[in-house]
Write a protein that holds these residues in place. Structure first.
Motif, mmCIF file in Angstrom:
data_model
loop_
_atom_site.group_PDB
_atom_site.id
_atom_site.type_symbol
_atom_site.label_atom_id
_atom_site.label_comp_id
_atom_site.label_asym_id
_atom_site.label_seq_id
_atom_site.Cartn_x
_atom_site.Cartn_y
_atom_site.Cartn_z
ATOM 1 N N THR A 161 -85.777 -70.339 -15.634
ATOM 2 C CA THR A 161 -85.190 -71.447 -16.398
ATOM 3 C C THR A 161 -84.557 -72.501 -15.485
ATOM 4 O O THR A 161 -83.717 -73.278 -15.933
ATOM 5 N N LYS B 12 -91.465 -65.784 -16.173
ATOM 6 C CA LYS B 12 -90.784 -64.513 -16.445
ATOM 7 C C LYS B 12 -91.759 -63.345 -16.354
ATOM 8 O O LYS B 12 -91.440 -62.281 -15.813
ATOM 9 N N ASP B 13 -92.964 -63.523 -16.906
ATOM 10 C CA ASP B 13 -93.946 -62.439 -16.896
ATOM 11 C C ASP B 13 -94.441 -62.142 -15.488
ATOM 12 O O ASP B 13 -94.700 -60.986 -15.138
ATOM 13 N N GLN C 93 -92.084 -71.396 -18.668
ATOM 14 C CA GLN C 93 -90.940 -70.524 -18.420
ATOM 15 C C GLN C 93 -91.289 -69.059 -18.695
ATOM 16 O O GLN C 93 -90.942 -68.164 -17.906
ATOM 17 N N GLN C 94 -91.982 -68.821 -19.807
ATOM 18 C CA GLN C 94 -92.361 -67.446 -20.152
ATOM 19 C C GLN C 94 -93.361 -66.897 -19.146
ATOM 20 O O GLN C 94 -93.294 -65.724 -18.759
#
Length: 294
Positions: A219, A113-114, A109-110
């Motif tokens: 997400t 996002k990045d 998920q991170q």
């Protein structure tokens, strides 16, 4: 009539997405007993694969069709990588796989996002999916019909693979008696890896359908992973027919509950109802004498 038709048809679309996600879980959870909480991120990977495919192939009429095998391959390779590097060391340790895959889920998920940003990106529907058909006063989008068709095709394809192919027979042999299958010359490690690839790839296909309905966001998987596990357990471990019934039941029930409660409360009510059902019938809708897939 519309008050009944709308949640019924929108719930059927949700059920089709849950079915595609749960089919992969039915393979990995049903065969290997692996609780993979990162399975939802394979849905996300399929959605982003669809978005990236549209960036390369600008014609939406073609890009969506190409995105289906691309999403299957991307999610499948992610699953294969997860199985090879992490899960293969943790078989017969379900609590460890649960905790580790939760961590993998957060990392993915991170990473999304990045790379793509927290807001998500839209996916454009092709021209042939932009219309709708009126069903008892409800304008049912073609995208919803496409999602259901995709779920049915995924189900039929998996059922045919398991029943008619030599690899399907190896899967069934491994599930029913792993030690005996090995004595017959079947490489159960190879079966496990290919099974994980296929199960994860199916989630990627589900991500294509989700991207057409709600776009992409990091997400995305959280929305579907718990309901998908509920579907697998309620349908009966490894039971495809039970998975189908449970998927559409949970999807339609969730939409009806959403009309009566707020969004989050509706999910809580559905979760509670499934838990009550499992208290009454802990083996799920269908059972078999082995852990085989039916």
């Amino acid at each position: 009539m519309e008050s009944f038709t709308t949640p019924l048809l929108t719930g059927a679309v949700t059920g089709a997405i849950l079915l595609i996600a749960a089919l992969g879980l039915a393979l990995t959870f049903g065969q290997m007993g692996v609780i993979n909480m990162a399975h939802g991120e394979f849905l996300m990977a399929g959605a982003y694969a669809t978005y990236l495919t549209q960036q390369v192939i600008t014609s939406t009429d073609i890009s969506i069709l190409i995105a289906l095998p691309v999403a299957f391959l991307v999610a499948g390779l992610l699953g294969l990588l997860l199985e090879t590097l992490i899960i293969s060391w943790m078989y017969h340790r379900p609590l460890d796989t649960l905790l580790v895959t939760v961590g993998v889920s957060l990392v993915l998920q991170q990473a999304a996002k990045d790379i793509f940003g927290a807001q998500g990106d839209p996916v454009r529907a092709p021209e042939w999916l932009r219309g709708h058909i009126e069903v008892f006063g409800y304008n049912w989008p073609y995208r919803g019909m496409f999602t259901i068709a995709l779920g049915v095709l995924a189900l039929l394809g998996l059922a045919a693979l398991l029943k008619y192919s030599s690899f399907g027979r190896r899967i069934r042999a491994t599930v029913q008696n792993r030690e005996l299958a090995e004595t017959m010359g079947i490489s159960t490690r190879t079966v496990d890896r290919i099974t994980f690839f296929i199960g994860s790839g199916l989630a990627g296909v589900g991500g294509v359908a989700i991207s057409l309905i709600s776009g992409t966001f990091p997400t995305l998987g959280i929305t579907y992973i718990i309901p998908a596990f509920l579907v697998v357990v309620a349908g009966g471990l490894g039971q495809l027919k039970g998975t189908v019934i449970a998927a559409f039941s949970v999807g339609i029930l969730t939409q009806f509950m959403t009309d009566w409660f707020s969004g989050s409360m509706a999910q809580v009510v559905v979760f509670a109802l499934v838990v009550v059902f499992l208290q009454i019938r802990p083996q799920g809708l269908f059972t078999v004498s082995t852990r085989g897939l039916a």
